[in-house]
Scaffold this motif. Structure first.
Motif, short mmCIF file in Angstrom:
data_model
loop_
_atom_site.label_atom_id
_atom_site.label_comp_id
_atom_site.label_asym_id
_atom_site.label_seq_id
_atom_site.Cartn_x
_atom_site.Cartn_y
_atom_site.Cartn_z
N ASP A 49 41.41 45.54 29.36
CA ASP A 49 41.40 46.52 29.53
C ASP A 49 40.17 47.07 28.84
O ASP A 49 38.91 46.84 28.53
CB ASP A 49 42.30 47.59 29.35
CG ASP A 49 42.55 49.19 29.16
OD1 ASP A 49 41.90 49.35 30.50
OD2 ASP A 49 43.28 49.73 28.62
N LYS A 50 39.08 48.26 29.60
CA LYS A 50 38.03 49.64 29.24
C LYS A 50 37.13 48.42 29.30
O LYS A 50 35.70 48.27 29.24
CB LYS A 50 37.40 49.33 27.42
CG LYS A 50 38.77 50.32 27.58
CD LYS A 50 39.15 51.64 26.55
CE LYS A 50 40.17 52.66 26.24
NZ LYS A 50 40.94 52.23 25.23
N THR A 51 37.12 46.86 30.77
CA THR A 51 35.78 46.55 31.33
C THR A 51 36.03 46.86 32.53
O THR A 51 36.65 47.57 33.11
CB THR A 51 36.40 44.56 31.19
OG1 THR A 51 37.27 44.32 32.01
CG2 THR A 51 36.66 43.95 29.46
N ASP A 52 34.93 45.87 33.30
CA ASP A 52 34.55 46.09 34.67
C ASP A 52 35.68 45.58 35.17
O ASP A 52 35.04 44.57 36.84
CB ASP A 52 33.19 46.03 34.99
CG ASP A 52 32.70 44.27 34.84
OD1 ASP A 52 33.29 44.31 33.83
OD2 ASP A 52 31.45 44.09 35.16
N LYS A 83 38.56 35.64 25.09
CA LYS A 83 39.35 36.19 25.64
C LYS A 83 40.90 35.40 26.12
O LYS A 83 41.97 35.59 26.93
CB LYS A 83 38.97 36.33 26.76
CG LYS A 83 37.92 38.13 27.19
CD LYS A 83 39.40 38.99 26.83
CE LYS A 83 38.21 40.38 26.66
NZ LYS A 83 39.04 41.40 26.38
#
Length: 96
Positions: A49-52, A83
């Motif tokens: 989340d909150k990545t491209d 990750k």
């Protein structure tokens, strides 16, 4: 999270290989196999989340498992390993 010696060595080799072979930041493709469960897929998606991140899923022929492919721009080999370690905390996930 406690890692065994083989896991630690694997991630060290991965980090070194990524550092040698790639200019960072760079796109990276993560691939995971999970039991067919929307909850498991959502848990993985939340980590990115909150990545491209571009997330694609494909169900197995029998519908027992789901393949999750995530293409995302990562800042460094350390970020890639981080990750993988976060996703490894989700029960039943296989990293490819």
């Amino acid at each position: 999270m406690k890692q065994d010696k083989n896991t630690t060595e694997f991630y060290e080799r991965l980090k070194n290989q990524l550092a040698e072979d790639t200019t960072w930041p760079s796109p990276y493709l993560f691939k995971f196999i999970v039991p067919a469960s929307l909850e498991k897929i959502a848990e993985i998606a939340a980590i990115f989340d909150k990545t491209d991140a571009e997330i694609n899923t494909r169900d197995s022929a029998k519908g027992t498992y789901t393949s999750v492919s995530i293409k995302v721009t990562m800042e460094s080999p350390d970020a890639v390993v981080k990750k993988y370690l976060e996703v490894s905390n989700i029960e039943g996930v296989i990293s490819l």
